[in-house]
Design a protein around this motif. Sequence first.
Motif, PDB file in Angstrom:
ATOM      1  N   UNK A  39       0.924  -1.200   0.035  1.00  0.00           N
ATOM      2  CA  UNK A  39      -0.038  -0.084  -0.347  1.00  0.00           C
ATOM      3  C   UNK A  39       0.841   1.401   0.191  1.00  0.00           C
ATOM      4  N   UNK A  40       0.640   1.959  -1.087  1.00  0.00           N
ATOM      5  CA  UNK A  40       1.448   3.278  -1.028  1.00  0.00           C
ATOM      6  C   UNK A  40       2.669   3.209  -1.587  1.00  0.00           C
ATOM      7  N   UNK A  90       2.016  -9.941  -7.133  1.00  0.00           N
ATOM      8  CA  UNK A  90       1.402 -10.097  -8.532  1.00  0.00           C
ATOM      9  C   UNK A  90       2.481 -10.803  -9.386  1.00  0.00           C
ATOM     10  N   UNK A 104      -0.350  -9.541 -16.304  1.00  0.00           N
ATOM     11  CA  UNK A 104      -0.343  -9.739 -15.035  1.00  0.00           C
ATOM     12  C   UNK A 104      -1.615 -10.549 -14.612  1.00  0.00           C
ATOM     13  N   UNK A 105      -1.407 -11.205 -13.498  1.00  0.00           N
ATOM     14  CA  UNK A 105      -2.490 -12.143 -12.940  1.00  0.00           C
ATOM     15  C   UNK A 105      -3.202 -11.006 -11.862  1.00  0.00           C
ATOM     16  N   UNK A 106      -4.418 -11.651 -11.229  1.00  0.00           N
ATOM     17  CA  UNK A 106      -4.949 -10.704 -10.270  1.00  0.00           C
ATOM     18  C   UNK A 106      -4.322 -10.646  -8.816  1.00  0.00           C
TER      19      UNK A 106
ATOM     20  N   UNK B   2     -10.564  -2.434  -2.621  1.00  0.00           N
ATOM     21  CA  UNK B   2      -9.423  -2.405  -1.946  1.00  0.00           C
ATOM     22  C   UNK B   2      -8.635  -1.327  -2.757  1.00  0.00           C
ATOM     23  N   UNK B   3      -7.682  -0.388  -1.939  1.00  0.00           N
ATOM     24  CA  UNK B   3      -7.021   0.468  -2.512  1.00  0.00           C
ATOM     25  C   UNK B   3      -5.723  -0.034  -3.013  1.00  0.00           C
ATOM     26  N   UNK B   4      -5.330   0.606  -4.037  1.00  0.00           N
ATOM     27  CA  UNK B   4      -3.810  -0.101  -4.686  1.00  0.00           C
ATOM     28  C   UNK B   4      -2.772   1.028  -4.098  1.00  0.00           C
ATOM     29  N   UNK B   5      -3.233   1.997  -3.579  1.00  0.00           N
ATOM     30  CA  UNK B   5      -2.042   2.844  -3.192  1.00  0.00           C
ATOM     31  C   UNK B   5      -2.868   4.224  -2.488  1.00  0.00           C
ATOM     32  N   UNK B  36      -0.099   0.974 -17.980  1.00  0.00           N
ATOM     33  CA  UNK B  36      -1.187  -0.045 -17.228  1.00  0.00           C
ATOM     34  C   UNK B  36      -2.331   0.507 -16.638  1.00  0.00           C
ATOM     35  N   UNK B  38      -5.232  -0.215 -13.571  1.00  0.00           N
ATOM     36  CA  UNK B  38      -5.421  -1.176 -12.512  1.00  0.00           C
ATOM     37  C   UNK B  38      -6.774  -0.878 -11.740  1.00  0.00           C
ATOM     38  N   UNK B  42      -7.923  -5.968  -8.693  1.00  0.00           N
ATOM     39  CA  UNK B  42      -7.275  -6.637 -10.094  1.00  0.00           C
ATOM     40  C   UNK B  42      -5.926  -6.265 -10.419  1.00  0.00           C
ATOM     41  N   UNK B  43      -5.194  -6.992 -11.211  1.00  0.00           N
ATOM     42  CA  UNK B  43      -3.931  -6.934 -11.498  1.00  0.00           C
ATOM     43  C   UNK B  43      -3.815  -5.864 -12.513  1.00  0.00           C
ATOM     44  N   UNK B  44      -2.717  -5.268 -12.682  1.00  0.00           N
ATOM     45  CA  UNK B  44      -2.632  -4.247 -13.750  1.00  0.00           C
ATOM     46  C   UNK B  44      -2.858  -4.881 -15.209  1.00  0.00           C
ATOM     47  N   UNK B  46      -2.461  -4.519 -19.680  1.00  0.00           N
ATOM     48  CA  UNK B  46      -1.726  -3.638 -20.559  1.00  0.00           C
ATOM     49  C   UNK B  46      -2.665  -2.729 -21.238  1.00  0.00           C
ATOM     50  N   UNK B  89      -0.678   3.310 -14.437  1.00  0.00           N
ATOM     51  CA  UNK B  89       0.717   3.309 -14.051  1.00  0.00           C
ATOM     52  C   UNK B  89       1.530   3.564 -15.404  1.00  0.00           C
TER      53      UNK B  89
END
Lengths: 113, 114
Positions: A39-40, A90, A104-106, B2-5, B36, B38, B42-44, B46, B89
């Motif tokens: 995170x972050x 990931x 990428x996967x999830x 959920x937050x990714x950042x 990317x 996101x 989920x994942x990033x 393309x 990203x």
Amino acid sequence: EAGVTQSPTHLIKTRGQQATLRCSPISGHTSVYWYQQALGLGLQFLLWYDEGEERNRGNFPPRFSGRQFPNYSSELNVNALELEDSALYLCASSPGQYNSPLHFGNGTRLTVT
Amino acid sequence: GESVGLHLPTLSVQEGDNSIINCAYSNSASDYFIWYKQESGKGPQFIIDIRSNMDKRQGQRVTVLLNKTVKHLSLQIAATQPGDSAVYFCAENMRGAGSYQLTFGKGTKLSVIP
């Protein structure tokens, strides 16, 4: 065509335990990459496997390790878990050609308590 | 979701408007760049890539511009839709000693206002 699959989706461990995360690349892809997304902190490169060999690793301690199997699937092992290892892990794959995008996967959400 | 950042730069855009997301990259020797997307949980994914011998590349509703002089990359999304809401990203290939590893930027959160 199936994408990159990761298991489990969520994993809860306690400090000091070991975690094993799994990844199946896209069919035909020989390279597998592991990234940590805390995170972050954005995505941090962990490991790169190609044709069964570890080709490069990021700035992570040796308790982060992995392997790639003959079918190109991969495993990431994290030993002696610490609270700060909590993150989304990931996996990505590519056909192994330079200048091709990673797919990428999830991810696996690892929570260390 | 959920937050990714946390504390990501955020861009809020009205649905139907164009969006421009910017990225400054770090290595003048980088020769390959990717955007990317996101979504939460989920994942990033393309979106589009560009090589350093180009300064513009277009995809479906997206355009990437590369300015090597100032080491700047931008992603333009035309007619932004609610489904475009995500964290974006940029990534650069900093080709080191024979290894291929993408370095990702911190991300920009795009919020589309319906």
